[in-house]
Design a protein around this motif. Structure first.
Motif, PDB file in Angstrom:
ATOM      1  N   UNK A  71      35.447  45.113  38.843  1.00  0.00           N
ATOM      2  CA  UNK A  71      36.328  43.982  38.553  1.00  0.00           C
ATOM      3  C   UNK A  71      35.607  42.641  38.715  1.00  0.00           C
ATOM      4  N   UNK A  72      34.467  42.653  39.426  1.00  0.00           N
ATOM      5  CA  UNK A  72      33.757  41.373  39.610  1.00  0.00           C
ATOM      6  C   UNK A  72      33.179  40.861  38.295  1.00  0.00           C
ATOM      7  N   UNK A  73      32.829  41.770  37.383  1.00  0.00           N
ATOM      8  CA  UNK A  73      32.213  41.349  36.124  1.00  0.00           C
ATOM      9  C   UNK A  73      33.089  40.371  35.361  1.00  0.00           C
ATOM     10  N   UNK A  74      34.366  40.669  35.280  1.00  0.00           N
ATOM     11  CA  UNK A  74      35.300  39.821  34.528  1.00  0.00           C
ATOM     12  C   UNK A  74      35.540  38.489  35.253  1.00  0.00           C
ATOM     13  N   UNK A  75      35.380  38.484  36.585  1.00  0.00           N
ATOM     14  CA  UNK A  75      35.579  37.216  37.309  1.00  0.00           C
ATOM     15  C   UNK A  75      34.479  36.220  36.989  1.00  0.00           C
ATOM     16  N   UNK A  76      33.295  36.739  36.718  1.00  0.00           N
ATOM     17  CA  UNK A  76      32.197  35.839  36.326  1.00  0.00           C
ATOM     18  C   UNK A  76      32.535  35.193  34.989  1.00  0.00           C
ATOM     19  N   UNK A  77      32.953  36.009  34.027  1.00  0.00           N
ATOM     20  CA  UNK A  77      33.153  35.423  32.686  1.00  0.00           C
ATOM     21  C   UNK A  77      34.345  34.471  32.617  1.00  0.00           C
ATOM     22  N   UNK A  78      35.434  34.747  33.362  1.00  0.00           N
ATOM     23  CA  UNK A  78      36.577  33.805  33.271  1.00  0.00           C
ATOM     24  C   UNK A  78      36.204  32.434  33.839  1.00  0.00           C
ATOM     25  N   UNK A  79      35.465  32.435  34.958  1.00  0.00           N
ATOM     26  CA  UNK A  79      35.133  31.129  35.538  1.00  0.00           C
ATOM     27  C   UNK A  79      34.163  30.368  34.640  1.00  0.00           C
ATOM     28  N   UNK A  96      42.443  35.614  37.822  1.00  0.00           N
ATOM     29  CA  UNK A  96      42.094  37.037  37.904  1.00  0.00           C
ATOM     30  C   UNK A  96      43.298  37.832  37.397  1.00  0.00           C
ATOM     31  N   UNK A  97      43.118  39.120  37.242  1.00  0.00           N
ATOM     32  CA  UNK A  97      44.223  39.979  36.795  1.00  0.00           C
ATOM     33  C   UNK A  97      45.409  39.882  37.747  1.00  0.00           C
ATOM     34  N   UNK A 124      51.645  27.777  34.150  1.00  0.00           N
ATOM     35  CA  UNK A 124      50.408  27.131  33.682  1.00  0.00           C
ATOM     36  C   UNK A 124      50.544  26.709  32.217  1.00  0.00           C
ATOM     37  N   UNK A 125      51.210  27.542  31.421  1.00  0.00           N
ATOM     38  CA  UNK A 125      51.420  27.182  30.014  1.00  0.00           C
ATOM     39  C   UNK A 125      52.332  25.959  29.916  1.00  0.00           C
ATOM     40  N   UNK A 126      53.348  25.892  30.790  1.00  0.00           N
ATOM     41  CA  UNK A 126      54.248  24.729  30.803  1.00  0.00           C
ATOM     42  C   UNK A 126      53.469  23.447  31.091  1.00  0.00           C
ATOM     43  N   UNK A 127      52.428  23.581  31.892  1.00  0.00           N
ATOM     44  CA  UNK A 127      51.580  22.411  32.203  1.00  0.00           C
ATOM     45  C   UNK A 127      50.586  22.137  31.077  1.00  0.00           C
ATOM     46  N   UNK A 128      50.735  22.841  29.968  1.00  0.00           N
ATOM     47  CA  UNK A 128      49.875  22.664  28.780  1.00  0.00           C
ATOM     48  C   UNK A 128      48.426  23.066  29.035  1.00  0.00           C
ATOM     49  N   UNK A 129      48.244  24.022  29.922  1.00  0.00           N
ATOM     50  CA  UNK A 129      46.881  24.473  30.193  1.00  0.00           C
ATOM     51  C   UNK A 129      46.499  25.643  29.291  1.00  0.00           C
ATOM     52  N   UNK A 130      45.227  25.715  28.965  1.00  0.00           N
ATOM     53  CA  UNK A 130      44.676  26.926  28.365  1.00  0.00           C
ATOM     54  C   UNK A 130      44.487  27.903  29.521  1.00  0.00           C
ATOM     55  N   UNK A 131      44.998  29.125  29.376  1.00  0.00           N
ATOM     56  CA  UNK A 131      44.919  30.073  30.489  1.00  0.00           C
ATOM     57  C   UNK A 131      43.910  31.181  30.164  1.00  0.00           C
ATOM     58  N   UNK A 132      42.913  31.310  31.023  1.00  0.00           N
ATOM     59  CA  UNK A 132      41.875  32.326  30.821  1.00  0.00           C
ATOM     60  C   UNK A 132      42.085  33.430  31.848  1.00  0.00           C
ATOM     61  N   UNK A 133      42.334  34.649  31.365  1.00  0.00           N
ATOM     62  CA  UNK A 133      42.680  35.757  32.258  1.00  0.00           C
ATOM     63  C   UNK A 133      41.581  36.824  32.242  1.00  0.00           C
ATOM     64  N   UNK A 134      41.243  37.327  33.412  1.00  0.00           N
ATOM     65  CA  UNK A 134      40.266  38.417  33.501  1.00  0.00           C
ATOM     66  C   UNK A 134      40.874  39.689  32.928  1.00  0.00           C
ATOM     67  N   UNK A 135      40.207  40.264  31.928  1.00  0.00           N
ATOM     68  CA  UNK A 135      40.682  41.517  31.350  1.00  0.00           C
ATOM     69  C   UNK A 135      40.341  42.687  32.258  1.00  0.00           C
ATOM     70  N   UNK A 136      40.871  43.878  31.914  1.00  0.00           N
ATOM     71  CA  UNK A 136      40.361  45.137  32.500  1.00  0.00           C
ATOM     72  C   UNK A 136      40.835  45.384  33.928  1.00  0.00           C
TER      73      UNK A 136
END
Ligand code: ADP
Ligand code: ASP
Ligand code: MG
Length: 402
Positions: A71-79, A96-97, A124-136
């Motif tokens: 699960x650490x792999x996806x945390x690198x890419x989201x940040x 994170x997931x 977060x969407x209400x605050x008009x943010x782009x939300x990046x979520x860790x897959x998997x």
């Protein structure tokens, strides 16, 4: 304008340059007035590298600790992706997931999503943010990290789209869409404009790993509008949807699965209950069995052959060897040097000629068939792994070249 879920695979974010490219594409969608939620995979070969790291220390590590690691792999890419979007100057947050509310069952390394508690996402969407979520990844009822099985980020994306009621779920990858066969080794493969959920589900389950099969299953169940396209160009891609507007082709695609092993139990007494004994022993250990073949009895004995996933081979052989007496078998043989090659198409139902044509293609290419299995929507054959690329090409060109 609406809500769009995008998913970017490992090859699309493999280095800084690719991460910036993806960030620009996301911002483009956001600037057009859409809410954007993005699921991301680990960069490049990160997941494979992490598995190697674990093997160096303990090849029999528990699945719980493997999930903790992977699960650490996806945390690198989201940040990193969030940082890239910050740099362009748009509001963004990575989650994170578990922060995104992914709840799963407790099957480590192959967990199923049970629900997404979407409150945080919606805030977060209400605050008009782009939300990046860790897959998997997700969290089970014990508050432990789980992963969804290799390729599972596709399923994370579809789950997000279903939960949030997205208008579109775009799966960005390193090919232009879903092809009639893997374009990596089938030079005549053609891109499909669209494909039905059922056909795609079958192709994905039979080895076309361009989509995680569970993502297709979920997209069908929740009517998610889904397309597969390239992160490196603006080409149209392939839509995965309910019905095909295009005329039904007999065969839509060819898939290959190398993760197969064949087991033969020879010299079993030809009496009722033998198959039951064999397969109940195996299913008790949660091992899935695929193609099954039983020979006609001869001299009071018969043989049963079947396939399992290569990763289940060792365990299956152990079970069979330790129950040889109970089963009443003379000999147990096995090989993982085989591949399953399949054709898929909703239009092939009741068309006997399809199988003949497939076998003819293999005969012309001098390829021997080990086992055959058919259903309404597919025909699979087992061939030697060495022959499998030639087999796919021969079958593909026979059916799909016009
Ligand atoms: P990602 O990292 O984006 O999730 P994957 O490697 O999981 O990418 O999936 C994309 C790959 O799927 C392609 O590079 C291609 O080799 C393979 N593939 C297998 N079958 C097909 C098919 N029928 N159509 C397109 N790609 C396919
Ligand atoms: N990173 C995970 C894998 O390599 C999940 C994914 O890419 O979808 O399997
Ligand atoms: Mg993938």
């Amino acid at each position: 304008m609406g809500l769009i879920v995008q998913k970017y695979g490992g090859s699309s974010v493999k280095d800084a340059e690719h991460v910036m490219n993806v960030a620009r594409r996301i911002v483009e969608t956001y600037d057009a007035g859409n809410d954007v939620v993005v699921a991301v995979s680990a960069q490049g070969d990160t997941t494979d590298d992490l598995i190697e790291k674990a093997k160096e220390i303990n090849p029999n590590a528990s699945k719980r600790e493997m999930d903790m690691l992977l699960a650490t792999g996806e945390q690198i890419s989201i940040s990193l992706l969030a940082m890239a979007i910050e740099k362009i100057g748009r509001p963004v947050i990575s989650l994170t997931g578990w922060q995104a509310g992914f709840k799963t069952d407790a099957v480590y390394s192959n967990a199923r999503i049970s629900r997404i508690d979407a409150e945080r996402l919606k805030n977060e969407l209400d605050k008009k943010k782009i939300v990046i979520v860790a897959g998997f990844q997700g969290l089970n009822k014990y508050d432990d990290i789980t992963t969804l099985g290799r390729g599972g980020s596709d399923t994370s994306a579809v789950a997000l789209a279903a939960t949030l009621g997205a208008d579109l779920c775009e799966i960005y990858t390193d090919v232009d869409g879903v092809y009639t066969a893997d374009p990596r080794f089938v030079k005549n493969a053609k891109k499909l404009d669209d494909i039905s959920y059922d056909e795609m589900l079958e192709l994905a389950s039979l080895g076309a790993n361009v989509l995680h099969n569970r993502s297709v299953e979920m997209a069908k169940k929740y009517h998610v509008n889904m397309c597969v396209r390239s992160s490196l160009n603006k080409n149209e891609g392939t839509f995965v949807k309910e019905v095909n507007k295009v005329e039904k082709m007999l065969v839509r695609g060819v898939a290959r699965d190398n993760d197969v092993a064949r087991i033969s139990i020879c010299g079993i007494e030809d009496a009722p209950g033998r198959a039951f004994t064999v397969f109940s022993l195996i299913s008790q250990k949660d091992i899935g069995v695929d193609v099954i073949l039983q020979s006609i009895g001869n001299n009071g004995t018969k043989d049963i052959s079947f396939t399992v996933k290569e990763s289940d081979l060792e365990k299956t052989i152990e079970i069979l060897e330790s129950n040889k007496e109970v089963i009443g078998a003379k000999e147990i043989k096995y090989t993982s040097d085989v591949s399953k090659v399949s054709i898929v198409g909703a239009g092939m139902v009741n068309n006997a000629g399809v199988a003949t044509k497939m076998f003819e293609a293999l005969y012309n290419a001098h390829i021997n068939i080990n086992m055959i299995s058919t259903s309404e929507i597919k025909i699979s054959v087992l061939v030697a792994q060495n022959d499998s690329e030639r087999a796919v090409n021969a079958i593909h060109d026979k059916f799909l070249l016009d």
